[in-house]
Every structure is written in structure tokens, then in C-alpha cells.
Design a protein around this motif. Structure first.
Motif, short mmCIF file in Angstrom:
data_model
loop_
_atom_site.label_atom_id
_atom_site.label_comp_id
_atom_site.label_asym_id
_atom_site.label_seq_id
_atom_site.Cartn_x
_atom_site.Cartn_y
_atom_site.Cartn_z
N TYR A 129 79.58 52.04 43.22
CA TYR A 129 79.02 50.72 42.90
C TYR A 129 79.80 50.11 41.74
CZ TYR A 129 75.18 52.09 45.90
OH TYR A 129 74.44 52.50 46.99
N SER A 149 64.96 45.35 51.11
CA SER A 149 66.03 45.14 52.08
C SER A 149 66.97 44.06 51.55
CB SER A 149 65.46 44.72 53.43
OG SER A 149 64.94 43.39 53.34
N ALA A 150 68.18 44.04 52.07
CA ALA A 150 69.15 43.05 51.60
C ALA A 150 68.63 41.64 51.77
CB ALA A 150 70.47 43.23 52.36
N GLN A 203 66.48 52.76 47.98
CA GLN A 203 66.83 51.77 48.98
C GLN A 203 68.18 51.14 48.62
OE1 GLN A 203 63.51 49.28 49.85
NE2 GLN A 203 64.36 48.55 51.77
N PRO A 204 69.25 51.92 48.70
CA PRO A 204 70.56 51.46 48.24
C PRO A 204 71.12 50.27 49.01
CG PRO A 204 70.75 53.55 49.42
CD PRO A 204 69.29 53.31 49.20
N GLU A 205 70.61 50.02 50.23
CA GLU A 205 71.11 48.85 50.95
C GLU A 205 70.75 47.55 50.23
OE1 GLU A 205 67.05 49.85 52.83
OE2 GLU A 205 68.75 50.91 51.94
N ALA A 206 69.85 47.65 49.27
CA ALA A 206 69.49 46.47 48.49
C ALA A 206 70.70 45.87 47.78
CB ALA A 206 68.42 46.84 47.46
N TRP A 207 71.70 46.73 47.48
CA TRP A 207 72.90 46.23 46.79
C TRP A 207 73.57 45.11 47.59
CZ3 TRP A 207 74.25 46.83 41.94
CH2 TRP A 207 75.54 46.47 41.54
N GLN A 208 73.49 45.21 48.91
CA GLN A 208 74.10 44.17 49.74
C GLN A 208 73.42 42.81 49.52
OE1 GLN A 208 76.90 44.71 51.47
NE2 GLN A 208 76.79 46.78 50.60
N GLY A 209 72.14 42.86 49.14
CA GLY A 209 71.44 41.62 48.83
C GLY A 209 71.99 40.96 47.57
#
Length: 297
Positions: free
Chosen positions: A157, A86-87, A120-126
């Protein structure tokens, strides 16, 4: 023509073996604290600008942090890698890496595994949050396949840093590298020695790799005929590939480091052999992707 000094500035000292018994030829395990300090001191004195590490490299980050805490600020810039989650968890992982490294900021943070990120592409926000917090200058991903870089760009991205495998046998990224460079993406090559396979004495070559023997013999013969040490030829082929910004080297001794640094003396000779070396590209993934190698080789 690149100078030997400019070549040294392209080097990134990999540190997987500082925390793990890493590489197909590794018989020594991890270096002792004294050896590690010797390597880092020599690399710094030679002008190597970057260290590459990861949370997954055993206690590599902690060992580096211990050494860096006793050096002047900015002794090295660093690239580390974290897992996709997760982010909030990604941001927490970056903070934990900074704590272990005893640094307020690193040069780059990469996701270690493209497949996990894709799930889990929302990881990019992290990573974006880590960059916004000034924890890192550049963000990106460590890749295995050219299609992964293309997927990132097609899906909007904007990585500023990618790490990819590149060596005489594995040239799958060759056509893509100039395009990535033109897009402002800094690419670091890894596996110039294919985890040590390309340096392994041929009489000890595991049977699994026997189909590669003719290419390995030809590679060694052409380098020897040109008076180029094997290690220097392999390293320079990767470091000076069109579009490649830097190349990661892994060493297990000060002598090993010095052999890598000495490669800069052979820049002109290797460039003259580039087309011949390019002809040795291996199309079979099974032999050039270490994760596809059998456990018992």
C-alpha cells in the motif's frame, strides 16, 4: 530554527469536539454556533491551514460545511475520515462527506480504523477511486500502532497521509517517523495532550493514572523551570518531532486556540529540553492508549 509562523502552518485544527463531547477533561460539551464561528474565524486569521474532521464526529462535518459555505473558496483545506467498507461504499461515503462539508474536494481522506480496513482491504480501491475522481489530494489511514504502518508498506500500500498518536508519554512512532517522511508520506500527529490527560490538574488525576504521577510531576517541573507554559511545551514537543509534518490540536474555546497559537514563542526552549522530555516516554500501553482506559476512571 523553525519560526513561529512556520509553526502555525504546521497546525491542524481538530474538530471532534465540534460534533461530540470529546476528551477526558471536557465539561462544556460541544461549543455553541457562536463559539465555533469565533474559533474558526480566529484560526483562519492566524494562518492555520487545515481542519481535521470525520464522518464519525457527530455533526462536525455539517457544522463545518455551514461555516465554510459562507467563506471565500479555500478558507481551509480539510482532512476527513471514513469507515472501511466495499470500494463502492467507500466512494459513496467520501461523496457524502463532501456534501456535508459543502466542498468539491478535500486535502485528505483517511480510513478511521486500521482494523476494519485490514478486514476489508478492497476498501483501498474506494480511496483510489476517490482520488482518481479528484475528490481528494491524499489518501491514507489513521493508525494507533507503529506495526500498522509497517504492515501497510510491506503489503504494497502507498498511503500519502497517515495520522498517528504522539506526545511526551506516547513516543512509540518516534523511530519510524523519519523513515515515513523519507518515503514521502506526510504524517500528522494527534493526541499531543493525550486527550487532555497531560493538562489535567494533578490533584484531580484519576486513581487509574496514579503510576504516571512521577513522570507528570517531573514534566511539569522541567517546563516550569524553563519558563515554558505546559500547553506550549506539550504541543511543540509533538509538532517539532523529527519526521512529523503537522500536528492536530483540539480546542473548545477561542482562548484555548490562542494559547495553542502562542506556543510558537517557545520553540527554542522546548528544543533544548527535547532529550529530557524524550526520557519520559511511557512503555505501558494501558496508560497511553485511550481505548485501553477503563470506562470509569
Amino acid at each position: 530554527m523553525m519560526t513561529a509562523e512556520a509553526f502555525t502552518e504546521r497546525l491542524v485544527l481538530g474538530t471532534a469536539q465540534f460534533g461530540l463531547a470529546y476528551g477526558i477533561n471536557n465539561t462544556l460539551g460541544r461549543p455553541t454556533d457562536a463559539v465555533l464561528q469565533h474559533i474558526l474565524t480566529d484560526a483562519h486569521a492566524a494562518g492555520v491551514p487545515l481542519l481535521d474532521t470525520a464522518a464519525a464526529y457527530g455533526d462536525s462535518e455539517a457544522r463545518l460545511g455551514h461555516w465554510l459555505s459562507k467563506q471565500p473558496t479555500g478558507a481551509f483545506e480539510l482532512v476527513t475520515k471514513v469507515g472501511a467498507a466495499s470500494a463502492a461504499e467507500v466512494l459513496s461515503s467520501v461523496q457524502a462527506s463532501l456534501s456535508r462539508l459543502q466542498q468539491p474536494q478535500v486535502y485528505g481522506v483517511l480510513f478511521h480504523d486500521f482494523g476494519a480496513f485490514q478486514q476489508q482491504p478492497e476498501a483501498w480501491q474506494g480511496l483510489l477511486a476517490a482520488q482518481a475522481a479528484d475528490y481528494t489530494q491524499r489518501i491514507g489511514i489513521s493508525l494507533y500502532h507503529p506495526w500498522q504502518a509497517e504492515w501497510l508498506l510491506e503489503h504494497g500500500y502507498k498511503p500519502q497521509l497517515l495520522q498517528v498518536p504522539y506526545n511526551v508519554l506516547d513516543q512509540r512512532f518516534a523511530a519510524l517517523l523519519p523513515h515515513l517522511a523519507n518515503a514521502g508520506i506526510e504524517v500528522h500527529g494527534r493526541s499531543a495532550f493525550l486527550q487532555g490527560l497531560l493538562l489535567r490538574p494533578l490533584h484531580t488525576l484519576p486513581s487509574f493514572f496514579e503510576p504516571l504521577r512521577p513522570k507528570l510531576v517531573q514534566m511539569r517541573a522541567m517546563l516550569a523551570e524553563a519558563g515554558i507554559p505546559l500547553e506550549a511545551g506539550l504541543l511543540l514537543f509533538a509538532a517539532t518531532a523529527p519526521g512529523m509534518a503537522r500536528v492536530v490540536i483540539g480546542v473548545d474555546s477561542p482562548e484555548n486556540l490562542q494559547a495553542n497559537l502562542a506556543a510558537g514563542a517557545y520553540l527554542a526552549q522546548v528544543e533544548q529540553l527535547r532529550e529530557q522530555l524524550q526520557a519520559l516516554a511511557e512503555p505501558t500501553d494501558t496508560y497511553i492508549l485511550p481505548y485501553a482506559w477503563p470506562t470509569q476512571r
